[in-house]
Design a protein around this motif. Structure first.
Motif, mmCIF file in Angstrom:
data_model
loop_
_atom_site.group_PDB
_atom_site.id
_atom_site.type_symbol
_atom_site.label_atom_id
_atom_site.label_comp_id
_atom_site.label_asym_id
_atom_site.label_seq_id
_atom_site.Cartn_x
_atom_site.Cartn_y
_atom_site.Cartn_z
ATOM 1 N N GLY A 154 1.166 -0.739 -0.133
ATOM 2 C CA GLY A 154 -0.199 -0.100 -0.133
ATOM 3 C C GLY A 154 1.115 1.017 0.445
ATOM 4 O O GLY A 154 1.952 1.099 0.532
ATOM 5 N N CYS A 155 0.271 2.304 -0.875
ATOM 6 C CA CYS A 155 1.415 3.571 -0.662
ATOM 7 C C CYS A 155 0.663 4.444 0.004
ATOM 8 O O CYS A 155 -0.284 4.384 0.815
ATOM 9 C CB CYS A 155 0.571 4.453 -2.057
ATOM 10 S SG CYS A 155 0.786 6.155 -1.982
ATOM 11 N N ASP A 156 1.485 4.410 0.987
ATOM 12 C CA ASP A 156 1.920 5.884 2.434
ATOM 13 C C ASP A 156 0.999 7.065 1.910
ATOM 14 O O ASP A 156 0.504 7.710 3.205
ATOM 15 C CB ASP A 156 3.434 5.929 3.151
ATOM 16 C CG ASP A 156 3.497 4.765 3.991
ATOM 17 O OD1 ASP A 156 2.637 3.899 3.777
ATOM 18 O OD2 ASP A 156 4.414 4.469 3.771
ATOM 19 N N GLY A 157 0.705 7.443 0.828
ATOM 20 C CA GLY A 157 0.029 8.024 0.316
ATOM 21 C C GLY A 157 -1.484 8.820 0.983
ATOM 22 O O GLY A 157 -2.088 8.778 1.509
ATOM 23 N N THR A 185 12.942 9.333 1.031
ATOM 24 C CA THR A 185 12.956 9.999 3.092
ATOM 25 C C THR A 185 12.825 11.609 3.541
ATOM 26 O O THR A 185 12.520 12.306 3.158
ATOM 27 C CB THR A 185 14.427 9.914 3.275
ATOM 28 O OG1 THR A 185 14.820 8.452 3.046
ATOM 29 C CG2 THR A 185 15.259 10.063 4.860
ATOM 30 N N MET A 186 11.792 11.801 4.932
ATOM 31 C CA MET A 186 11.580 13.239 4.601
ATOM 32 C C MET A 186 12.411 13.592 6.277
ATOM 33 O O MET A 186 13.346 12.992 6.687
ATOM 34 C CB MET A 186 10.173 13.070 5.849
ATOM 35 C CG MET A 186 9.358 11.820 5.344
ATOM 36 S SD MET A 186 8.484 12.814 3.891
ATOM 37 C CE MET A 186 8.107 14.151 4.163
ATOM 38 N N ASP A 215 12.244 9.688 8.642
ATOM 39 C CA ASP A 215 11.469 8.583 8.667
ATOM 40 C C ASP A 215 10.907 8.014 6.732
ATOM 41 O O ASP A 215 11.079 9.920 6.040
ATOM 42 C CB ASP A 215 9.903 9.177 8.266
ATOM 43 C CG ASP A 215 9.250 8.746 10.489
ATOM 44 O OD1 ASP A 215 10.142 7.845 11.005
ATOM 45 O OD2 ASP A 215 8.459 9.755 11.576
ATOM 46 N N SER A 216 10.850 7.271 6.902
ATOM 47 C CA SER A 216 10.722 6.957 5.163
ATOM 48 C C SER A 216 9.416 6.915 5.019
ATOM 49 O O SER A 216 8.070 5.699 6.083
ATOM 50 C CB SER A 216 11.305 5.954 4.452
ATOM 51 O OG SER A 216 12.664 6.098 4.409
ATOM 52 N N VAL A 217 8.716 7.480 3.836
ATOM 53 C CA VAL A 217 7.818 6.974 3.114
ATOM 54 C C VAL A 217 7.525 6.472 1.799
ATOM 55 O O VAL A 217 7.844 6.365 1.271
ATOM 56 C CB VAL A 217 6.305 8.068 3.179
ATOM 57 C CG1 VAL A 217 6.102 8.313 4.569
ATOM 58 C CG2 VAL A 217 7.417 8.838 2.615
ATOM 59 N N ALA A 218 6.293 5.058 1.515
ATOM 60 C CA ALA A 218 6.577 4.650 0.170
ATOM 61 C C ALA A 218 5.218 5.366 -0.526
ATOM 62 O O ALA A 218 4.237 5.126 0.204
ATOM 63 C CB ALA A 218 6.300 3.274 0.474
ATOM 64 N N CYS A 219 5.592 5.369 -0.886
ATOM 65 C CA CYS A 219 4.307 6.500 -2.329
ATOM 66 C C CYS A 219 4.773 5.831 -3.947
ATOM 67 O O CYS A 219 5.270 5.199 -4.354
ATOM 68 C CB CYS A 219 4.869 7.904 -2.613
ATOM 69 S SG CYS A 219 5.049 8.711 -0.902
ATOM 70 N N CYS A 220 2.988 6.313 -4.279
ATOM 71 C CA CYS A 220 2.980 5.935 -5.362
ATOM 72 C C CYS A 220 3.272 6.063 -6.361
ATOM 73 O O CYS A 220 4.172 8.062 -5.954
ATOM 74 C CB CYS A 220 1.503 5.617 -5.948
ATOM 75 S SG CYS A 220 0.420 7.096 -5.712
ATOM 76 N N ARG A 276 5.758 20.984 12.234
ATOM 77 C CA ARG A 276 5.940 20.003 10.924
ATOM 78 C C ARG A 276 4.724 18.655 11.362
ATOM 79 O O ARG A 276 4.873 17.888 10.044
ATOM 80 C CB ARG A 276 7.210 19.822 10.862
ATOM 81 C CG ARG A 276 8.046 19.166 9.677
ATOM 82 C CD ARG A 276 9.291 19.305 9.902
ATOM 83 N NE ARG A 276 9.712 20.560 10.007
ATOM 84 C CZ ARG A 276 11.590 20.334 11.184
ATOM 85 N NH1 ARG A 276 12.648 19.184 10.820
ATOM 86 N NH2 ARG A 276 11.801 21.642 10.749
ATOM 87 N N GLU A 277 5.248 18.496 12.305
ATOM 88 C CA GLU A 277 5.266 16.528 12.390
ATOM 89 C C GLU A 277 2.798 16.735 12.879
ATOM 90 O O GLU A 277 2.218 15.733 11.590
ATOM 91 C CB GLU A 277 4.552 16.216 13.809
ATOM 92 C CG GLU A 277 6.303 16.054 14.156
ATOM 93 C CD GLU A 277 6.712 15.675 15.775
ATOM 94 O OE1 GLU A 277 5.963 15.480 16.467
ATOM 95 O OE2 GLU A 277 7.292 15.226 15.743
ATOM 96 N N ALA A 278 2.297 17.927 13.397
ATOM 97 C CA ALA A 278 1.123 18.305 12.123
ATOM 98 C C ALA A 278 0.997 18.245 10.939
ATOM 99 O O ALA A 278 -0.309 17.539 10.807
ATOM 100 C CB ALA A 278 0.714 19.418 13.168
ATOM 101 N N PHE A 279 1.452 18.983 10.374
ATOM 102 C CA PHE A 279 1.255 18.664 8.770
ATOM 103 C C PHE A 279 1.517 17.331 7.953
ATOM 104 O O PHE A 279 0.157 17.095 7.199
ATOM 105 C CB PHE A 279 2.256 20.046 8.362
ATOM 106 C CG PHE A 279 2.267 20.255 6.973
ATOM 107 C CD1 PHE A 279 1.569 20.520 5.789
ATOM 108 C CD2 PHE A 279 4.188 19.557 5.740
ATOM 109 C CE1 PHE A 279 1.635 20.561 4.190
ATOM 110 C CE2 PHE A 279 3.831 19.411 4.932
ATOM 111 C CZ PHE A 279 3.411 19.792 3.543
ATOM 112 N N LEU A 280 2.538 16.809 8.822
ATOM 113 C CA LEU A 280 2.295 15.645 7.855
ATOM 114 C C LEU A 280 1.815 14.368 8.607
ATOM 115 O O LEU A 280 1.361 13.937 7.493
ATOM 116 C CB LEU A 280 4.107 14.982 8.451
ATOM 117 C CG LEU A 280 5.468 15.661 8.069
ATOM 118 C CD1 LEU A 280 6.081 14.897 8.638
ATOM 119 C CD2 LEU A 280 5.815 14.918 6.246
#
Length: 216
Positions: A10-13, A27-28, A32-37, A183-187
């Motif tokens: 699954g895409c994290d976005g 990588t943010m 943290d790393s996010v996997a995106c489509c 920043r964390e709230a935005f993410l």
């Protein structure tokens, strides 16, 4: 990431399940790393770029034209209504600024920004944050609510900037929130607002980005 099978995740976005070959890891700044489509990857990279440059943003002083950190710059309304952005050195040269700043530094007084907030049209004190208005002739004014509404009725308003209080409400942060908390709230909010998610839409996505831009 929720694993659908051995070759799909699954895409994290947006949460869509796509093949592993289609996922891109971004990588943010917080590590943290996010996997995106493919659809979400550009948005994630842009968010990472903006977040990583948060503490490095610089701007030009309208007085001495030096380039300084934006956190050192302050907007000042001149007697003719013009809004200028100046560094601390030039701030002391603004007419009437020094005496006003000193008057607001006593114990129990409001902060200088609150004590000196005046409408650039009627020159009356503004309770709270003034509205930053860009006119159709590309001037920037800081107006009270009455003058803003009058300007809108005359059709001379091109844009009204989001107020800090509204931006904090959108991101769900307190007035004393740190850069990291913002920043964390935005993410968190930008994931929920993504147009590919059921909870999101293009307008919500833009609203969250505008709120973060206002506070950063």
């Amino acid at each position: 990431m929720a694993v659908a099978d051995e070759r799909r995740e699954g895409c994290d976005g947006c949460g869509r399940v796509v093949s592993l070959e289609e996922l891109t890891t971004v990588t943010m700044p917080d590590g943290d790393s996010v996997a995106c489509c493919p659809s979400c990857a550009p948005h994630a990279r842009e968010a990472a770029r903006k977040l990583s440059s948060l503490d490095q943003r610089r701007g030009d002083c309208d007085g001495c034209t030096r380039t300084v950190p934006r956190t050192d710059l302050e907007d000042v309304v001149l007697p003719d209504g013009t809004v200028v952005t100046v560094c601390p050195r030039c701030l002391s040269e603004v007419p009437g600024r020094s005496s006003e700043a000193k008057a607001g530094t006593g114990a129990g007084s409001d902060s200088p920004a609150e004590a000196e907030a005046r409408c650039s049209q009627c020159r009356e004190p503004v309770a709270g944050e003034p509205f930053r208005v860009r006119t159709i002739d590309d001037r920037t004014e800081e107006l009270c609510r009455s003058c803003k509404e009058a300007a809108e009725e005359r059709g001379v308003v091109a844009d009204v900037a989001m107020q800090a209080a509204e931006a904090r409400e959108i991101l769900g942060v307190d007035a004393d929130a740190t850069d990291r908390e913002i920043r964390e709230a935005f993410l968190t909010q930008i994931k929920h607002a993504h147009p590919d998610r059921k909870s999101g839409s293009r307008s919500a996505f833009k609203l969250v980005k505008d709120a973060y831009d206002r506070l950063s």
